[in-house]
Scaffold this active site. Structure first.
Site, PDB file in Angstrom:
ATOM      1  CG  ASP A   1       1.427   2.022  -3.763  1.00 33.58           C
ATOM      2  OD1 ASP A   1       0.383   2.083  -3.094  1.00 33.58           O
ATOM      3  OD2 ASP A   1       2.459   1.444  -3.371  1.00 33.58           O
TER       4      ASP A   1
ATOM      5  CG  HIS B   1       5.476  -1.048   0.251  1.00 31.82           C
ATOM      6  ND1 HIS B   1       5.304  -2.379  -0.057  1.00 31.82           N
ATOM      7  CD2 HIS B   1       5.198  -0.936   1.574  1.00 31.82           C
ATOM      8  CE1 HIS B   1       4.935  -3.032   1.037  1.00 31.82           C
ATOM      9  NE2 HIS B   1       4.863  -2.178   2.043  1.00 31.82           N
TER      10      HIS B   1
ATOM     11  CD  GLN C   1       0.904   4.024   4.013  1.00 31.05           C
ATOM     12  OE1 GLN C   1       0.264   4.703   4.818  1.00 31.05           O
ATOM     13  NE2 GLN C   1       1.247   2.778   4.265  1.00 31.05           N
TER      14      GLN C   1
ATOM     15  CB  CYS D   1       7.920  -3.201   2.795  1.00 28.58           C
ATOM     16  SG  CYS D   1       7.265  -4.515   3.797  1.00 28.58           S
TER      17      CYS D   1
ATOM     18  CE  LYS E   1      -1.035  -0.371   3.728  1.00 29.48           C
ATOM     19  NZ  LYS E   1      -0.155  -0.698   4.861  1.00 29.48           N
TER      20      LYS E   1
HETATM   21  N1  PLP Z   1       2.367   0.430  -1.046  1.00 29.33           N
HETATM   22  C1  PLP Z   1       2.584   1.185   0.032  1.00 29.33           C
HETATM   23  C2  PLP Z   1       3.078   2.594  -0.136  1.00 29.33           C
HETATM   24  C3  PLP Z   1       2.351   0.672   1.303  1.00 29.33           C
HETATM   25  O1  PLP Z   1       2.574   1.407   2.383  1.00 29.33           O
HETATM   26  C4  PLP Z   1       1.895  -0.667   1.420  1.00 29.33           C
HETATM   27  C5  PLP Z   1       1.682  -1.272   2.741  1.00 29.33           C
HETATM   28  O2  PLP Z   1       2.192  -0.851   3.733  1.00 29.33           O
HETATM   29  C6  PLP Z   1       1.666  -1.390   0.247  1.00 29.33           C
HETATM   30  C7  PLP Z   1       1.919  -0.821  -0.953  1.00 29.33           C
HETATM   31  C8  PLP Z   1       1.153  -2.802   0.308  1.00 29.33           C
HETATM   32  O3  PLP Z   1      -0.134  -2.837   0.829  1.00 29.33           O
HETATM   33  P1  PLP Z   1      -0.847  -4.225   1.154  1.00 29.33           P
HETATM   34  O4  PLP Z   1       0.116  -4.984   2.028  1.00 29.33           O
HETATM   35  O5  PLP Z   1      -2.083  -3.825   1.864  1.00 29.33           O
HETATM   36  O6  PLP Z   1      -1.092  -4.913  -0.134  1.00 29.33           O
END
Ligand code: PLP
Length: 404
Positions: A199, A122, A202, A363, A225
């Site tokens: 990270d 992401h 998900q 993203c 999430k």
């Molecule tokens: N990393 C992953 C794999 C994600 O799917 C997301 C959000 O969709 C993020 C990071 C960023 O999360 P946040 O916008 O809640 O900080």
């Protein structure tokens, strides 16, 4: 044991009608809905009054401090951290990763050093590292994935050099749904004294996470999430590392003493929690974690897995569909394109039929570039989805395709 109808009753939004159609919510990878338990607690705290934490000597401040710090224990138990000092509250995964990229970068990254990311990351797990690389003169390297969306883990060892300082990788891809072999990645990295950030944005809502078993150095996730509030998240870090890296932001609470000659910093975890945090959001996250724990992540994973199988089968039967991400080990996310209908048209028309999906590049520009496509439709499932949701989604897809 697992009563999906009872679970659905906890989420009143599922009874919503949009454009005269029942809502079918399949955008859970973007954000999940909140159960009554979470929204009721948040509403109660706003209505019954709150105080600022750690610094007030009165009832409301004490009550909020106690609930806030209890949540730290809840998170510690939930991910099996060794100590509560290893749990830092942030505003989400993005801030957690920025914190590590900045503070770890300041302490450990020198010109010419290397950071390895996977090609499916992401933007939140790419851009903070790029900013740090620009500041420090370091270099990003990428670990590719294959046609099915499986990381080419065999290449990892050849990417690691004596300049490699950290690997940052998604536990679960937000597009492909791939559950990455993070434990193996960490094992390989540690053989070379390389640190690993996972990270977990998900993963945390789909599968049990045990940071000690993974042996990760950092783990990041977001509250919204996992059926919790927006604007709150967690960074787990090994104490030994958190102690060594400098603060990310300056302000109240993260200090021990301040004078115009200099400042000494507070102990962990407060050293990384500058200013007034999202107090009620953090407490709400605690309630969301209790909710998920009461259902059991194994049960949630099993339910979602069955739905994922059904959704994938129905999409394959549909015809004209290409699914992106067919790893053997997947969480409940399906990204696809239809041969005749552009993802944007598909998403917009599905919305008019009551079905919420996500369209675009989610993203993950490099991932979409890898496939040579400008976007996908993404349907993502949560604990409250059922077979009927999928049937309504497929029916709506049929309506959309018949218009073209
Ligand atoms: N990393 C992953 C794999 C994600 O799917 C997301 C959000 O969709 C993020 C990071 C960023 O999360 P946040 O916008 O809640 O900080």
């Amino acid at each position: 044991m697992f009563n999906i109808e009872a679970i659905r009753k906890d989420f009143p939004v599922l009874d919503l009608q949009v454009y005269g159609k029942p809502l079918v919510y399949l955008d859970n990878a973007a954000t999940t809905q909140r159960p009554n338990q979470v929204s009721a607690l948040i509403a109660d705290l706003y209505q019954s009054g709150s105080g600022n934490i750690h610094r007030g000597a009165h009832f409301l401040a004490d009550r909020c401090t106690m609930l806030f710090e209890q949540t730290r224990d809840t998170v510690k138990e939930f991910i099996n951290a060794e100590s509560r000092e290893e749990i830092i509250f942030t505003k989400g995964t993005t801030e957690s990763i920025n914190l590590v990229a900045f503070s770890f970068g300041e302490r450990f990254i020198n010109p010419g050093d290397e950071i390895i990311l996977s090609e499916m990351e992401h933007h939140s797990n790419i851009v903070p590292w790029q900013l740090m690389c620009n500041r420090k003169g370091a270099v990003l390297k990428k670990l590719p994935f294959d046609e099915n969306g499986v990381l080419e883990i065999d290449l990892l060892e050849s990417l690691i050099t004596e300049k490699t300082k950290i690997i940052s990788v998604a536990h679960v891809s937000n597009v492909l749904g791939t559950v990455n072999p993070v434990k193996e990645i960490i094992r390989i990295a540690h053989r070379h004294q390389v640190k690993v950030l996972v990270d977990g944005a998900q993963a945390i809502q789909h599968l049990p996470v045990d940071v000690q078993d993974l042996d990760c150095d950092f783990y990041a996730f977001s509250g919204h999430k996992i059926y919790g509030p927006t604007g709150v998240g967690v960074l787990y870090g090994k104490k030994i590392l958190l102690d060594e890296i400098p603060p990310y932001q300056g302000g109240g609470e993260m200090i021990d003493s301040v004078s115009f000659n200099g400042t000494t910093f507070n102990v962990l975890p407060y050293k990384f929690e500058a200013g007034t945090p999202n107090i009620i959001g953090v407490i709400g996250l605690g309630e969301a974690i209790r909710y998920v724990s009461s259902l059991g992540l194994e049960n949630i994973g099993e339910h979602e897995h069955q739905l994922l199988g059904y959704l994938t089968q129905e999409l394959k039967k549909f015809g004209g569909i290409k699914i992106y991400g067919e790893a053997p080990n997947k969480a409940s996310v399906v990204a696809f394109r239809h041969e005749k209908v552009h993802p944007y048209d598909m998403g917009m028309l599905l919305d008019k039929l009551g079905v919420a999906v996500r369209t675009g590049r989610h993203c993950t520009d490099p991932l979409h570039e890898r496939f040579g496509i400008d976007g996908t439709v993404r349907a993502s499932l949560a604990v409250y989805n059922n077979i009927e949701d999928i049937d309504l989604f497929i029916k709506a897809m049929n309506r959309v395709v018949s218009m073209f």
